[in-house]
Write a protein that holds these residues in place. Structure first.
Motif, PDB file in Angstrom:
ATOM      1  N   UNK A  23       0.819  -1.212   0.000  1.00 18.47           N
ATOM      2  CA  UNK A  23       0.000   0.000   0.000  1.00 18.47           C
ATOM      3  C   UNK A  23       0.854   1.264   0.000  1.00 18.47           C
ATOM      4  N   UNK A  24       2.148   1.106   0.124  1.00 17.84           N
ATOM      5  CA  UNK A  24       3.046   2.255   0.112  1.00 17.84           C
ATOM      6  C   UNK A  24       3.415   2.668  -1.306  1.00 17.84           C
ATOM      7  N   UNK A  25       2.964   1.935  -2.309  1.00 17.98           N
ATOM      8  CA  UNK A  25       3.341   2.174  -3.698  1.00 17.98           C
ATOM      9  C   UNK A  25       2.132   2.601  -4.525  1.00 17.98           C
ATOM     10  N   UNK A  96       5.383   5.774  -2.541  1.00 17.77           N
ATOM     11  CA  UNK A  96       4.765   7.005  -2.059  1.00 17.77           C
ATOM     12  C   UNK A  96       4.992   7.193  -0.563  1.00 17.77           C
ATOM     13  N   UNK A  97       4.973   6.086   0.195  1.00 21.35           N
ATOM     14  CA  UNK A  97       5.108   6.164   1.649  1.00 21.35           C
ATOM     15  C   UNK A  97       6.264   5.297   2.138  1.00 21.35           C
ATOM     16  N   UNK A  98       6.840   5.699   3.256  1.00 20.28           N
ATOM     17  CA  UNK A  98       7.866   4.895   3.915  1.00 20.28           C
ATOM     18  C   UNK A  98       7.199   3.778   4.711  1.00 20.28           C
ATOM     19  N   UNK A  99       8.014   2.906   5.310  1.00 11.94           N
ATOM     20  CA  UNK A  99       7.473   1.784   6.070  1.00 11.94           C
ATOM     21  C   UNK A  99       6.696   2.242   7.297  1.00 11.94           C
ATOM     22  N   UNK A 100       7.065   3.389   7.867  1.00 15.24           N
ATOM     23  CA  UNK A 100       6.365   3.887   9.053  1.00 15.24           C
ATOM     24  C   UNK A 100       5.076   4.639   8.709  1.00 15.24           C
ATOM     25  N   UNK A 101       4.756   4.769   7.430  1.00 18.30           N
ATOM     26  CA  UNK A 101       3.507   5.421   7.018  1.00 18.30           C
ATOM     27  C   UNK A 101       3.664   6.879   6.636  1.00 18.30           C
TER      28      UNK A 101
END
Length: 168
Positions: A23-25, A96-101
């Motif tokens: 979901x970070x992509x 779009x997002x890092x692992x920490x959100x």
């Protein structure tokens, strides 16, 4: 029988769906930015931010230039375009997002902002600004075509009903 984690994945397994951070992509297809397409055909940006026939490679180059983690997936096709031109095959996977959100780039926190960034930046690429060096005088041929178009439009008659030809 359940598959153990020690067994290798088969070739048919899509690793993207096994990735917990998927979901970070976001995915960007060239059709999202193509000015020759309508919104119904898949264009997601307005005409001001659209480009004539962008390629997935150009989109990836822009994303990398602005510091995004981007990966080209050359064998992927836009699902709504069955007879896709070979130049428009591929998609770009952008983190779009890092692992920490948190967002990788705070100013580009939505897919539309990244699409608009790509649409504004692709025309400025060196591959787009360089004029093709073809033998035969491109400027002279272009002006000859323009003069020919003007002459053909001057010879056409106006279509439609004339006032005198109406039945009363």
């Amino acid at each position: 029988m359940a598959q153990s984690s020690a067994e290798p994945l088969s070739d048919n397994t899509n690793i993207y769906y096994l990735d917990p951070t998927r979901r970070n992509y976001i995915f960007i297809y060239p059709q999202y930015l193509n000015s020759k397409r309508t919104c119904k055909q898949g264009r997601k940006t307005c005409k001001n931010f659209s480009v004539d026939n962008p390629t997935a490679q150009e989109i990836r180059d822009i994303c990398l230039e602005f510091g995004f983690e981007a990966r080209l997936e050359p064998k992927k096709r836009y699902p709504q375009d069955p007879d896709c031109d070979p130049n428009h095959i591929g998609r770009v996977r952008v983190k779009l997002k890092n692992e920490d959100g948190s967002f990788c780039k705070a100013e580009y926190d939505t897919k539309m902002k990244i699409l608009n960034l790509c649409g504004q930046s692709i025309p400025k690429l060196k591959s787009r600004t360089q004029k093709p060096s073809g033998g035969g005088g491109g400027a002279a041929a272009a002006s000859a075509n323009q003069n020919q178009d003007q002459a053909s439009s001057a010879n056409t008659k106006e279509k439609g009903k004339k006032k005198g030809n109406r039945k009363r």
